[in-house]
Motif scaffolding. Structure first.
Motif, PDB file in Angstrom:
ATOM      1  N   PRO A  25      15.394   0.095  -1.619  1.00 33.00           N
ATOM      2  CA  PRO A  25      15.377  -0.705  -2.847  1.00 33.00           C
ATOM      3  C   PRO A  25      16.137  -2.016  -2.619  1.00 33.00           C
ATOM      4  O   PRO A  25      17.097  -2.068  -1.835  1.00 33.00           O
ATOM      5  N   PHE A  26      15.715  -3.093  -3.315  1.00 32.27           N
ATOM      6  CA  PHE A  26      16.351  -4.386  -3.090  1.00 32.27           C
ATOM      7  C   PHE A  26      16.190  -5.268  -4.314  1.00 32.27           C
ATOM      8  O   PHE A  26      15.378  -4.994  -5.199  1.00 32.27           O
ATOM      9  N   MET A  27      16.998  -6.338  -4.342  1.00 31.12           N
ATOM     10  CA  MET A  27      16.857  -7.381  -5.357  1.00 31.12           C
ATOM     11  C   MET A  27      16.523  -8.686  -4.676  1.00 31.12           C
ATOM     12  O   MET A  27      16.831  -8.897  -3.493  1.00 31.12           O
ATOM     13  N   MET A  28      15.861  -9.578  -5.423  1.00 36.01           N
ATOM     14  CA  MET A  28      15.591 -10.917  -4.910  1.00 36.01           C
ATOM     15  C   MET A  28      15.484 -11.882  -6.082  1.00 36.01           C
ATOM     16  O   MET A  28      15.191 -11.473  -7.208  1.00 36.01           O
ATOM     17  N   VAL A  29      15.720 -13.158  -5.803  1.00 36.85           N
ATOM     18  CA  VAL A  29      15.496 -14.205  -6.797  1.00 36.85           C
ATOM     19  C   VAL A  29      14.142 -14.830  -6.480  1.00 36.85           C
ATOM     20  O   VAL A  29      13.885 -15.244  -5.354  1.00 36.85           O
ATOM     21  N   THR A  30      13.271 -14.884  -7.477  1.00 38.60           N
ATOM     22  CA  THR A  30      11.899 -15.300  -7.207  1.00 38.60           C
ATOM     23  C   THR A  30      11.315 -15.973  -8.439  1.00 38.60           C
ATOM     24  O   THR A  30      12.047 -16.395  -9.338  1.00 38.60           O
ATOM     25  N   SER A  88      15.986 -15.345  -1.179  1.00 42.56           N
ATOM     26  CA  SER A  88      17.372 -14.871  -1.275  1.00 42.56           C
ATOM     27  C   SER A  88      17.327 -13.447  -1.802  1.00 42.56           C
ATOM     28  O   SER A  88      16.690 -13.198  -2.833  1.00 42.56           O
ATOM     29  N   GLY A  89      18.002 -12.516  -1.113  1.00 45.79           N
ATOM     30  CA  GLY A  89      17.982 -11.147  -1.611  1.00 45.79           C
ATOM     31  C   GLY A  89      18.946 -10.227  -0.888  1.00 45.79           C
ATOM     32  O   GLY A  89      19.512 -10.579   0.150  1.00 45.79           O
ATOM     33  N   MET A  90      19.144  -9.016  -1.456  1.00 46.71           N
ATOM     34  CA  MET A  90      20.019  -7.998  -0.867  1.00 46.71           C
ATOM     35  C   MET A  90      19.436  -6.620  -1.170  1.00 46.71           C
ATOM     36  O   MET A  90      18.887  -6.389  -2.245  1.00 46.71           O
ATOM     37  N   THR A 123      10.962 -12.256   5.818  1.00 52.17           N
ATOM     38  CA  THR A 123      12.259 -11.899   5.229  1.00 52.17           C
ATOM     39  C   THR A 123      12.108 -10.740   4.236  1.00 52.17           C
ATOM     40  O   THR A 123      13.024  -9.923   4.101  1.00 52.17           O
ATOM     41  N   ARG A 124      10.967 -10.660   3.552  1.00 55.04           N
ATOM     42  CA  ARG A 124      10.710  -9.515   2.676  1.00 55.04           C
ATOM     43  C   ARG A 124      10.712  -8.220   3.494  1.00 55.04           C
ATOM     44  O   ARG A 124      11.299  -7.201   3.101  1.00 55.04           O
ATOM     45  N   GLU A 125      10.053  -8.244   4.648  1.00 55.92           N
ATOM     46  CA  GLU A 125       9.997  -7.046   5.494  1.00 55.92           C
ATOM     47  C   GLU A 125      11.384  -6.670   6.002  1.00 55.92           C
ATOM     48  O   GLU A 125      11.752  -5.487   6.019  1.00 55.92           O
ATOM     49  N   ILE A 126      12.167  -7.668   6.391  1.00 54.09           N
ATOM     50  CA  ILE A 126      13.543  -7.404   6.833  1.00 54.09           C
ATOM     51  C   ILE A 126      14.339  -6.745   5.709  1.00 54.09           C
ATOM     52  O   ILE A 126      15.034  -5.748   5.912  1.00 54.09           O
ATOM     53  N   LEU A 127      14.250  -7.316   4.513  1.00 53.43           N
ATOM     54  CA  LEU A 127      15.029  -6.809   3.390  1.00 53.43           C
ATOM     55  C   LEU A 127      14.608  -5.389   3.019  1.00 53.43           C
ATOM     56  O   LEU A 127      15.446  -4.553   2.673  1.00 53.43           O
ATOM     57  N   GLN A 128      13.325  -5.103   3.108  1.00 48.81           N
ATOM     58  CA  GLN A 128      12.823  -3.795   2.688  1.00 48.81           C
ATOM     59  C   GLN A 128      13.073  -2.709   3.729  1.00 48.81           C
ATOM     60  O   GLN A 128      13.295  -1.544   3.361  1.00 48.81           O
TER      61      GLN A 128
END
Length: 451
Positions: free
Chosen positions: A118-123, A132-134, A162-167
């Protein structure tokens, strides 16, 4: 122009002809789902899905083909003896400006995927990529654009990487492995922070290479818009970027502000992101791209990965309240009743910048209006009164642009002595880039020949 639209659309179709081969089906499915709720019947694309897929590469295409100066992001990370509790803190301004409307419908999204973390992002609506996300593992990503050569075909959009990295990544090693497995079509610095590693690195990625840059002093990392890693930093485009842009100036100013604070807290990180002055507190005028706070940010954001805390700026720019979100609480709360609730942790919010209540801020907002008028006046060669010129310059008196544009007005009207006076004033201000300074100097040379 229908002709220009036709040329542009045919170029996009040709350029993106193999984009679908570089975006995993998982993300194509998500884009397809979102596209079903987008505007229908637009004449430019037969398929809402293709339109939305292409839009995920729009940043990459524009940044590569037009060499856009709409990107001037600044980010930093500290840990160890440089942070208040020894844990990693990261801050960044997303200074991507594409008109005021672009920043109106911002979303802080919390995603609980079927696979991965699970993650958050500003979009913003329709965007599944990450700027930007964590995630819940305490891994963060932010992106800073760098100079690129013009690509010949689309590969994987950087925001999808970056989405793939974050997920899917939980530490730095896993993030690097994902980045190495993707082909991109522009150069970018990806700052990745990790609670598990308690540090941050830069994954500097280009169409033909990838390298890792780590903090030279062990507890502090700064990134603007040029490459720092050994394998890529000597590229001629990167050297030109350092010489001709405002990237190096913002880099040095960020280092200076970090040096002035022995221990960085979230509040101090926000203060740095909001800083409007130049090196040694030199006045830059408001809106100068040499400032860390250029007064155009889509958002500012601060992370404390070990605690899974993130602060996201409210409008305008990064001056509004930084709203705190706790990922532990958010993803533990199942909210079975699907009630509309606020995810923000109001107790830990960081107050809005006092600058918002000043006359200087009001003047800056009015300056933005008058500056657009000034562009029209110059384009249409309208006559300006001395009262209007004085008013325009009084709204942002330290900003070089207000003297430069008035100088252009007098030059157009062949009032060379008055133009010379304005251009000389311009040179006494902090001009954004070396090419802009040279442009002013060239006008002065022309005037001296005419006089």
């Amino acid at each position: 122009s229908n002709f220009k639209k036709s040329v542009l659309l045919n170029f996009l179709k040709w350029f993106n002809r193999k984009l679908y081969l570089n975006v995993d089906n998982e993300y194509q499915s998500e884009i397809y789902g979102i596209s079903q709720y987008g505007p229908k019947g637009l004449p430019y694309f037969d398929s809402p899905f293709l339109r939305d897929l292409y839009l995920h590469g729009a940043h990459d295409i524009g940044h590569a083909v037009q060499d856009l100066e709409t990107v001037g992001c600044t980010s930093f990370a500290v840990w160890g003896n440089k942070s208040d509790d020894g844990n990693l803190i990261l801050g960044r301004n997303f200074d991507f400006y594409a008109g005021d409307a672009f920043a109106k419908d911002k979303i802080v999204a919390f995603i609980n995927p079927d696979k991965g973390h699970p993650f958050m992002m500003v979009t913003w609506p329709g965007m599944i990529g990450v700027c930007s996300g964590m995630n819940t593992e305490g891994l963060t990503v932010t992106i800073n654009a760098s100079k690129s050569k013009i690509p010949l075909i689309a590969k994987t959009p950087i925001s999808i990487v970056t989405r793939e990295i974050l997920q899917y990544a939980s530490n730095l090693e896993e993030a690097i492995a994902i980045a190495k497995n993707r082909k991109v079509f522009v150069s970018e610095s990806i700052m990745v922070g990790s609670a598990k590693d308690n540090k941050a690195i830069l994954i500097e990625i280009a169409p033909d290479n990838l390298d890792i840059f780590e903090a030279p002093n062990g507890n502090q990392l700064v990134c603007s818009n040029h490459i720092q890693s050994n394998a890529l930093k000597e590229n001629q485009r990167n050297l030109n970027q350092i010489k001709n842009s405002h990237s190096q100036y913002r880099f040095e100013r960020t280092e200076q502000l970090l040096d002035q604070n022995k221990k960085i807290t979230p509040q101090i990180a926000v203060d740095i992101l909001r800083n409007k002055d130049g090196i040694d507190n030199a006045p830059l005028g408001y809106g100068n791209e040499k400032a860390i706070n250029q007064l155009l940010a889509h958002h500012g954001i601060v992370f404390k990965p070990a605690q899974r805390l993130v602060w996201v700026s409210a409008s305008p720019y990064q001056l509004g309240e930084f709203v705190c979100y706790d990922l532990n609480t958010i993803f533990e709360n199942k909210n079975e009743n699907k009630e509309i609730v606020s995810f923000g942790n109001g107790i830990m919010n960081i107050p809005a910048d006092p600058f918002l209540k000043t006359l200087a801020y009001q003047n800056y907002e009015q300056f933005r209006i008058e500056d657009k008028k000034m562009n029209l006046f110059l384009a249409n060669k309208n006559n300006l009164t001395s009262e209007y010129i004085n008013y325009y310059q009084s709204l942002n008196p330290e900003y070089w642009v207000v003297y430069y544009k008035v100088g252009l007005y007098f030059y157009q009207n062949k009032k060379y002595d008055l133009a010379q006076e304005q251009f000389e004033k311009t040179l006494n201000k902090e001009i954004t880039t070396l090419p802009e300074r040279e442009k002013v100097s060239n006008y002065l040379k022309k005037i001296k020949r005419k006089l």
